[in-house]
Design an enzyme around this catalytic site. Structure first.
Site, PDB file in Angstrom:
ATOM      1  N   SER A  87       0.852  -1.189   0.000  1.00  0.00           N
ATOM      2  CA  SER A  87       0.000   0.000   0.000  1.00  0.00           C
ATOM      3  C   SER A  87       0.886   1.236   0.000  1.00  0.00           C
ATOM      4  CB  SER A  87      -0.875   0.008   1.237  1.00  0.00           C
ATOM      5  OG  SER A  87      -0.104   0.423   2.336  1.00  0.00           O
ATOM      6  N   LYS A  88       0.231   2.375  -0.066  1.00  0.00           N
ATOM      7  CA  LYS A  88       0.931   3.663  -0.153  1.00  0.00           C
ATOM      8  C   LYS A  88       1.952   3.867   0.968  1.00  0.00           C
ATOM      9  CE  LYS A  88      -0.930   6.630  -3.377  1.00  0.00           C
ATOM     10  NZ  LYS A  88      -2.288   6.386  -3.798  1.00  0.00           N
ATOM     11  N   ARG A  89       1.743   3.197   2.113  1.00  0.00           N
ATOM     12  CA  ARG A  89       2.708   3.326   3.209  1.00  0.00           C
ATOM     13  C   ARG A  89       4.126   3.055   2.740  1.00  0.00           C
ATOM     14  NH1 ARG A  89      -0.732  -0.281   5.385  1.00  0.00           N
ATOM     15  NH2 ARG A  89       0.743  -1.884   4.879  1.00  0.00           N
ATOM     16  N   GLY A 133       5.457   3.555  -0.198  1.00  0.00           N
ATOM     17  CA  GLY A 133       5.989   4.418  -1.261  1.00  0.00           C
ATOM     18  C   GLY A 133       5.157   4.270  -2.500  1.00  0.00           C
TER      19      GLY A 133
END
Ligand code: GLU
Length: 499
Positions: free
Chosen positions: A265-267, A269
């Protein structure tokens, strides 16, 4: 070839709700490889029935991403040569919002056969039911209130304009079984399957209904999709049975995981294909890297062209366990692809990652630019690194005289600028005699003197006078790139500052 004599037809079915996630690209890739490997067809169908989540521009982004990585579309929705979204094929339309009449036909069939029913429950009521179930630690499911309304009552409610949805009548006390090519045999008791909404209050089908109707009508032989859809598959299997349709082969793909072993996920990068493109990854490297997440080619080889992947790909090589997306590994792949990139393409990519200002300077000095390309090729992992270098002032000095405080040309603790001046003058006189201005020759001319006087004391001022930076390639590389005239000019400039 697959044992199936039926033509292999696979689909990629994105929802236009944002940019394409890298995990979805991998799903598309595996489906595409399988189609190509079996002389089958790769279809793209747009699943836009969730009207609340639509995002403008999303379709364009999805198709640009597919085009960028070179996954060609045989049928369905694609980006034509004018970069417009278009459709091709006999079994369309391939955008679900254009197929509402088709879903109507099949929902009527299900209603008539008692496999679906109208439900008039308000959202408020459903919320209440869920709240109660939550408090009792029960699974959140529809309580089937409308399941057995008599048809007169239903007709009256519809006539009175009451809002309704149409739900699937999940049979009681049965076991739904299906086979998945990756995850094996799966069976689920119908008790835990919700009476799924098939047609929503806005008249649009839900994903579950549309996906089954479309996969059947579009003659899909193999359904490639993420493992997150496994829990939904029993409902789909029931729908195939209700409609008397042959069940396609399911190929659920393990998730792409982050380093934390959770779904990427976006966590972590970058996650959308667009992000990777913007960072300057090569599409071939990204594809090569993605192909090896969750699929085992059963060789030590790591670098595969798209053609090789097509030849090697097989469903049997897919793993059940999720594959970790390791950014360092991606960078390694990308560097490998950069190494073998043609000079022209490398140059074009570099220019794309430079500001207009710097581009202008560079194009005004194209011979220096050509010379720094190999240095850059050595140093970068992805083209975004070029922008970073430019921002850190690590490129500018190749093209214009750098400004700096003269004291900085002194090596470490040294204080004597006049001594540095002597060294620079000596370097100039040595260089004047160099005919072929190549790194090795330049070095040969200066090396003995530098060794005798102290390498730091001689080479640091030289390098600093050329770059104006604490860090840069060594002075011989710099001198060769700058050329004899510019090198001497910069050394004289430093001397001028000392005087
Ligand atoms: N539209 C679904 C998605 O974007 C496709 C799921 C499927 O392939 O069945 O995830």
């Amino acid at each position: 070839m697959e044992e199936n004599v039926k033509k292999i037809r696979v689909r990629f079915a994105p929802s236009p709700t944002g940019s394409i996630h890298i995990g979805n690209l991998r799903t598309a890739l595996f489906a595409w490889l399988f189609a190509r490997n079996n002389q089958g067809a790769f279809l793209v169908r747009v699943e836009d029935t969730d009207r609340k989540r639509l995002e403008e521009d999303s379709l364009k982004k999805i198709f640009e991403a597919l085009k960028w990585v070179n996954l060609s579309v045989d049928e369905g929705v694609f980006l034509n040569e004018n970069n417009e979204i278009s459709q091709k094929g006999e079994l369309g339309p391939y955008i679900q919002s254009e197929r509402l009449e088709i879903y109507q036909k099949y929902i009527q069939e299900l209603l008539e056969n008692g496999k679906a029913y109208y439900c008039f429950c308000s959202e408020e009521r459903l919320e209440e039911v869920h709240k109660k179930q939550q408090a009792e630690k029960q699974p959140l499911m529809y309580d089937k209130k409308c399941r057995d309304l008599d048809s007169e009552e239903v007709q009256t409610k519809i006539k009175n304009g009451e809002k309704y949805v149409i739900r699937m009548k999940i049979p009681e006390n049965e076991i739904v079984k299906f086979n998945d090519k990756v995850f094996g045999k799966i069976s689920v008791k119908t008790e835990i399957i919700d009476d799924q909404v098939l047609i929503k209050a806005d008249g649009f089908p839900t994903y579950h209904f549309a996906v089954v109707v479309d996969d059947h009508l579009m003659e899909i032989s193999h359904i490639f999709r993420g493992e997150d859809w496994i829990p939904s598959t029993p409902k789909h299997v029931l729908l195939y049975n209700f409609l008397g349709w042959e069940i396609p082969t399911f190929v659920h793909l393990p998730n792409v995981l982050g380093e934390d072993k959770k779904k990427l996920s976006k966590r972590e990068g970058a996650v959308s294909v667009e992000d990777f493109r913007k960072k300057g990854y090569c599409p071939e490297a990204l594809i090569n890297f993605l192909a090896l997440i969750g699929w085992n080619p059963k060789t030590e080889q790591e670098i595969f062209s798209l053609e090789e992947l097509i030849k090697k790909f097989s469903i049997e090589g897919l793993n059940k366990a999720g594959g970790v997306f390791n950014y360092q590994k991606l960078n390694w792949f990308n560097k490998e692809y950069i190494k073998v990139m043609s000079e022209d393409l490398f140059e074009k990519n570099v220019l794309e990652f430079l500001s207009e200002d710097l581009k202008e300077k560079i194009l005004g000095n194209s011979s220096a630019f050509k010379k720094i390309l190999p240095v850059l090729k050595e140093r970068i992992e992805k083209f975004e690194d070029i922008s970073e270098m430019a921002k850190a002032g690590e490129l500018e000095y190749y093209f214009s005289q750098p400004e700096y405080e003269i004291e900085k040309i002194l090596w470490k603790e040294e204080k004597d600028l006049n001594q540095a001046k002597v060294h620079l003058e000596k370097i100039i006189s040595s260089l004047e005699g160099v005919t072929s201005f190549k790194e090795e020759e330049i070095k040969t001319k200066i090396w003995d003197y530098a060794t005798e006087q102290g390498r730091g004391s001689v080479l640091w001022p030289m390098r600093y006078a050329l770059s104006g930076k604490d860090k840069s390639p060594d002075p011989f590389v710099l001198a060769e790139i700058l050329g004899k005239e510019e090198t001497i000019k910069r050394l004289q400039y430093a001397i001028g500052k000392i005087n």
